[in-house]
Design a protein around this motif. Structure first.
Motif, PDB file in Angstrom:
ATOM      1  N   GLU A   1       0.766  -1.442  -0.215  1.00 31.42           N
ATOM      2  CA  GLU A   1      -0.396   0.171   0.059  1.00 31.42           C
ATOM      3  C   GLU A   1       0.920   1.678  -0.343  1.00 31.42           C
ATOM      4  O   GLU A   1       0.410   2.822  -0.770  1.00 31.42           O
ATOM      5  N   SER A   2       1.866   1.230   0.791  1.00 27.45           N
ATOM      6  CA  SER A   2       2.946   2.591   0.994  1.00 27.45           C
ATOM      7  C   SER A   2       3.433   2.251  -0.653  1.00 27.45           C
ATOM      8  O   SER A   2       3.876   3.648  -0.935  1.00 27.45           O
ATOM      9  N   ARG A   3       3.368   1.387  -1.727  1.00 25.97           N
ATOM     10  CA  ARG A   3       4.332   2.456  -2.563  1.00 25.97           C
ATOM     11  C   ARG A   3       3.428   2.179  -4.130  1.00 25.97           C
ATOM     12  O   ARG A   3       3.552   2.070  -4.879  1.00 25.97           O
ATOM     13  N   LEU A   4       2.323   1.927  -3.315  1.00 28.88           N
ATOM     14  CA  LEU A   4       0.432   2.316  -4.549  1.00 28.88           C
ATOM     15  C   LEU A   4       1.310   3.260  -5.276  1.00 28.88           C
ATOM     16  O   LEU A   4       1.145   3.210  -6.793  1.00 28.88           O
TER      17      LEU A   4
ATOM     18  N   PHE B   1       1.225   3.609  -9.465  1.00 29.19           N
ATOM     19  CA  PHE B   1       0.183   4.345 -10.262  1.00 29.19           C
ATOM     20  C   PHE B   1       1.421   5.600 -10.586  1.00 29.19           C
ATOM     21  O   PHE B   1       1.061   5.683 -12.321  1.00 29.19           O
ATOM     22  N   GLY B   2       1.765   6.198 -10.684  1.00 22.59           N
ATOM     23  CA  GLY B   2       2.992   7.444 -10.905  1.00 22.59           C
ATOM     24  C   GLY B   2       3.229   6.864 -12.549  1.00 22.59           C
ATOM     25  O   GLY B   2       2.975   7.246 -12.785  1.00 22.59           O
ATOM     26  N   GLU B   3       4.510   5.458 -11.772  1.00 23.11           N
ATOM     27  CA  GLU B   3       4.624   4.971 -12.932  1.00 23.11           C
ATOM     28  C   GLU B   3       4.183   4.801 -14.019  1.00 23.11           C
ATOM     29  O   GLU B   3       4.500   4.870 -15.098  1.00 23.11           O
ATOM     30  N   ALA B   4       3.307   4.537 -13.777  1.00 20.03           N
ATOM     31  CA  ALA B   4       1.766   3.861 -15.146  1.00 20.03           C
ATOM     32  C   ALA B   4       1.122   4.942 -15.176  1.00 20.03           C
ATOM     33  O   ALA B   4       0.342   4.522 -16.743  1.00 20.03           O
ATOM     34  N   GLY B   5       1.127   6.364 -14.890  1.00 15.77           N
ATOM     35  CA  GLY B   5       0.273   6.673 -15.843  1.00 15.77           C
ATOM     36  C   GLY B   5      -0.778   7.208 -14.903  1.00 15.77           C
ATOM     37  O   GLY B   5      -2.087   7.357 -15.820  1.00 15.77           O
ATOM     38  N   VAL B   6      -1.273   6.644 -13.446  1.00 18.10           N
ATOM     39  CA  VAL B   6      -2.371   6.375 -13.589  1.00 18.10           C
ATOM     40  C   VAL B   6      -3.405   7.609 -12.923  1.00 18.10           C
ATOM     41  O   VAL B   6      -2.225   8.146 -12.200  1.00 18.10           O
ATOM     42  N   ARG B   7      -3.390   8.846 -13.156  1.00 19.16           N
ATOM     43  CA  ARG B   7      -3.338  10.644 -12.468  1.00 19.16           C
ATOM     44  C   ARG B   7      -5.322  10.755 -12.199  1.00 19.16           C
ATOM     45  O   ARG B   7      -4.724  11.175 -10.864  1.00 19.16           O
ATOM     46  N   ASP B   8      -6.379   9.768 -12.213  1.00 19.81           N
ATOM     47  CA  ASP B   8      -7.155   9.732 -12.042  1.00 19.81           C
ATOM     48  C   ASP B   8      -7.964   9.527 -10.021  1.00 19.81           C
ATOM     49  O   ASP B   8      -6.757   7.959  -9.965  1.00 19.81           O
ATOM     50  N   ALA B   9      -7.605  10.081  -9.761  1.00 14.98           N
ATOM     51  CA  ALA B   9      -7.723   9.697  -8.437  1.00 14.98           C
ATOM     52  C   ALA B   9      -9.110   8.728  -8.130  1.00 14.98           C
ATOM     53  O   ALA B   9      -8.702   8.067  -7.664  1.00 14.98           O
ATOM     54  N   ASP B  10     -10.284   8.948  -8.550  1.00 20.09           N
ATOM     55  CA  ASP B  10     -10.988   8.216  -7.989  1.00 20.09           C
ATOM     56  C   ASP B  10     -10.732   6.387  -8.888  1.00 20.09           C
ATOM     57  O   ASP B  10     -11.036   5.597  -8.162  1.00 20.09           O
ATOM     58  N   GLN B  11     -10.131   6.520 -10.141  1.00 18.05           N
ATOM     59  CA  GLN B  11      -9.476   5.280 -10.496  1.00 18.05           C
ATOM     60  C   GLN B  11      -8.059   4.453  -9.627  1.00 18.05           C
ATOM     61  O   GLN B  11      -7.947   3.518  -9.609  1.00 18.05           O
ATOM     62  N   ARG B  12      -7.367   5.678  -8.785  1.00 17.48           N
ATOM     63  CA  ARG B  12      -6.610   5.420  -8.272  1.00 17.48           C
ATOM     64  C   ARG B  12      -6.939   4.572  -6.847  1.00 17.48           C
ATOM     65  O   ARG B  12      -6.454   3.108  -6.650  1.00 17.48           O
ATOM     66  N   ASP B  13      -8.318   4.934  -6.508  1.00 15.05           N
ATOM     67  CA  ASP B  13      -8.595   4.345  -5.283  1.00 15.05           C
ATOM     68  C   ASP B  13      -9.427   3.212  -5.635  1.00 15.05           C
ATOM     69  O   ASP B  13      -9.201   2.221  -5.210  1.00 15.05           O
ATOM     70  N   ARG B  14     -10.062   2.842  -6.890  1.00 12.55           N
ATOM     71  CA  ARG B  14     -10.276   1.573  -7.368  1.00 12.55           C
ATOM     72  C   ARG B  14      -9.628   0.520  -7.696  1.00 12.55           C
ATOM     73  O   ARG B  14      -9.578  -0.716  -7.145  1.00 12.55           O
ATOM     74  N   LEU B  15      -8.387   1.201  -8.063  1.00 18.00           N
ATOM     75  CA  LEU B  15      -7.615   0.147  -8.421  1.00 18.00           C
ATOM     76  C   LEU B  15      -6.773  -0.668  -7.104  1.00 18.00           C
ATOM     77  O   LEU B  15      -5.987  -1.562  -6.988  1.00 18.00           O
ATOM     78  N   ARG B  16      -6.736   0.508  -6.646  1.00 11.26           N
ATOM     79  CA  ARG B  16      -5.811   0.792  -5.094  1.00 11.26           C
ATOM     80  C   ARG B  16      -6.471  -1.102  -3.819  1.00 11.26           C
ATOM     81  O   ARG B  16      -6.243  -2.206  -3.647  1.00 11.26           O
ATOM     82  N   GLU B  17      -8.095  -0.694  -3.798  1.00  8.25           N
ATOM     83  CA  GLU B  17      -8.761  -1.965  -3.464  1.00  8.25           C
ATOM     84  C   GLU B  17      -8.555  -2.734  -4.041  1.00  8.25           C
ATOM     85  O   GLU B  17      -8.372  -4.224  -3.742  1.00  8.25           O
ATOM     86  N   GLU B  18      -8.730  -3.156  -5.039  1.00 10.76           N
ATOM     87  CA  GLU B  18      -8.591  -4.261  -6.412  1.00 10.76           C
ATOM     88  C   GLU B  18      -7.328  -4.705  -5.871  1.00 10.76           C
ATOM     89  O   GLU B  18      -7.213  -6.312  -5.393  1.00 10.76           O
ATOM     90  N   VAL B  19      -6.279  -4.166  -6.091  1.00 11.71           N
ATOM     91  CA  VAL B  19      -4.745  -4.433  -5.953  1.00 11.71           C
ATOM     92  C   VAL B  19      -4.514  -5.401  -4.359  1.00 11.71           C
ATOM     93  O   VAL B  19      -4.669  -6.711  -4.247  1.00 11.71           O
ATOM     94  N   LEU B  20      -5.113  -4.091  -3.271  1.00 10.65           N
ATOM     95  CA  LEU B  20      -4.754  -5.210  -2.050  1.00 10.65           C
ATOM     96  C   LEU B  20      -5.863  -6.283  -1.455  1.00 10.65           C
ATOM     97  O   LEU B  20      -5.275  -7.085  -0.644  1.00 10.65           O
ATOM     98  N   SER B  21      -6.969  -6.261  -2.097  1.00 13.17           N
ATOM     99  CA  SER B  21      -8.218  -6.927  -1.624  1.00 13.17           C
ATOM    100  C   SER B  21      -7.677  -8.772  -2.568  1.00 13.17           C
ATOM    101  O   SER B  21      -7.946  -9.756  -1.972  1.00 13.17           O
TER     102      SER B  21
END
Length: 432
Positions: free
Chosen positions: A266-269, A273-293
């Motif tokens: 979680e501390s590295r996501l 995300f920045g390296e992968a070019g994911v800028r949208d905050a909602d998309q980041r939150d959704r991806l973060r939860e999917e990855v962690l779950s």
């Protein structure tokens, strides 16, 4: 000290009750916690506390408690015999009285220990009698109950039938296997089913516990039922329970590390995300939860208790009303044998009359299987040929076994052999 507000208040209250009003003077006894010096060492915390106290006795000095400022709510140090040091202090030795200290260790699973230490100096009398102790006749230990769930064999009868030549499922590849290939073949527990209300544990708590805890509870119940020790309420008689101990051999389930993996990632996501070019905050939150779950669910109260390896024996003791010693021993593949030895020693010494001995290993975690395979490769064809030159390796498996042992009346070796030969009705006639 547990290091928690409620735990510290409870421990302080017990100490305060022990020191009666007329027996103390203010600040005469120093309190300290080794966690303040070295952090929380979990199962090693008690040993660290003993080492700290032994060093204090040896140097005649009392160690301070780092970072202590004020006592927690409910702990009034000014109205009792205790104090906490912020600086080192000399530990004076009163004339004719040795230095004495007490070390307490409290486990999350209910395994508690209290050790009293007394300082010794040159010139003090040696109080230990060096003469050998004569041992009496070793009592027989009878096996009076057996429970088993090993791979697809869910009880002792099905396992005994398979071991004695019956048909059974063949080895199957481990699925899923974390994307690794090829998965090893073995006998794994793919599903654990329990009837609601079988145990005095809330269903949600069982669901969020590691399989080793649920599996051990099940085989322990089968073994105690086989021994005829369970009453109508599913518990031991109160007097029998007080003279019964639980000894469980267990290997660390690597699933306990999944929570830390979740926190570490979680501390590295954000950076990823920045390296992968994911800028949208909602998309980041959704991806973060999917990855962690995908790694692990969030840690909550049930999952905290459910992931503690040392609580397995305590669960068994609590469920069946056992009031004797209850603890887990871990020695990798020999964990079950070490637990059996500890139980035998306790029975032979007369400290208990009955012992529930268990061994559990849920080996199917891909990390465990791959680690073992690097050291001792698994059999590529899924065939185990122990003690044979043509063996190609071991076959992995998962499961748990429980024995109920009881001090017997006879010391005759044949009586022991007969007890082993009649472990279960299914095995008895063939072995005899």
């Amino acid at each position: 000290a547990t290091g928690t507000p409620i735990g510290d208040r409870t421990e302080y209250g017990s100490l305060r009750e022990l020191w009666h009003e007329e027996r103390w003077r203010g600040g005469q006894c120093v309190l300290g916690a080794v966690k303040a010096n070295v952090g929380h060492l979990l199962t090693g915390a008690g040993a660290a506390g003993v080492l700290k106290t032994v060093l204090a006795l040896d140097h005649g000095a009392l160690a301070p408690t780092p970072n202590f400022e004020t006592a927690a709510d409910g702990i009034d140090l000014g109205q009792g015999p205790f104090r906490v040091l912020s600086e080192p202090a000399e530990w004076p030795r009163r004339e004719g009285r040795p230095r004495r200290a007490a070390v307490s260790g409290f486990g999350f699973g209910g395994t508690n220990a209290h050790v009293l230490l007394e300082g010794w100096q040159d010139g003090d009398p040696v109080l230990v009698d060096p003469s050998p102790v004569e041992r009496g006749a070793t009592p027989a230990i009878d096996i009076v109950g057996v429970g088993a769930h090993l791979g697809p064999w869910t009880d002792r009868e099905s396992f005994a039938e398979r071991v004695l030549g019956g048909e059974g499922p063949e080895v199957a590849p481990k699925r899923p296997f974390g994307g690794q290939s090829p998965p090893p073949a073995g006998w794994f527990i793919e599903r654990l089913e329990l009837a609601l209300g079988r145990f005095r544990v809330p269903p949600r708590e069982l669901l969020e516990s590691l399989p080793q805890q649920v599996c051990m509870l099940s085989v322990a119940r089968e073994a105690l039922d086989d021994a005829g020790l369970l009453g109508a309420d599913g518990r031991l008689d109160a007097q029998v329970g007080l003279s019964t101990g639980v000894f469980v051999g267990a290997v660390l389930d690597l699933a306990t590390t999944d929570f830390h993996l979740r926190w570490a990632l979680e501390s590295r996501l954000t950076a990823l995300f920045g390296e992968a070019g994911v800028r949208d905050a909602d998309q980041r939150d959704r991806l973060r939860e999917e990855v962690l779950s995908a790694l692990s669910p969030p840690l909550d109260a049930n999952r905290t208790v459910g992931a503690l390896g040392g609580i397995v024996a305590s669960r068994v003791a609590r469920e069946f009303g056992i009031g004797g010693p209850a603890y887990v021993l871990s020695a990798e593949e020999t964990s079950g044998l070490v637990a059996l030895e500890a139980a035998m020693r306790a029975l032979e010494a007369g400290r208990i009359e009955v012992a529930v001995v268990g061994a559990v290993d849920i080996l199917g975690d891909p990390r465990s299987l791959l680690s073992v395979d690097r050291l001792v490769p698994w059999s590529p064809d899924g065939r185990a040929l122990p003690f044979r030159c043509e063996t190609t390796g071991a076959v992995p498996g998962e499961g748990a076994v429980a024995l109920v042992l009881r001090r017997g009346e006879s010391t005759d070796a044949y009586a022991r052999l007969r007890a082993v030969a009649t472990v279960t009705g299914a095995m008895g006639p063939r072995l005899q």
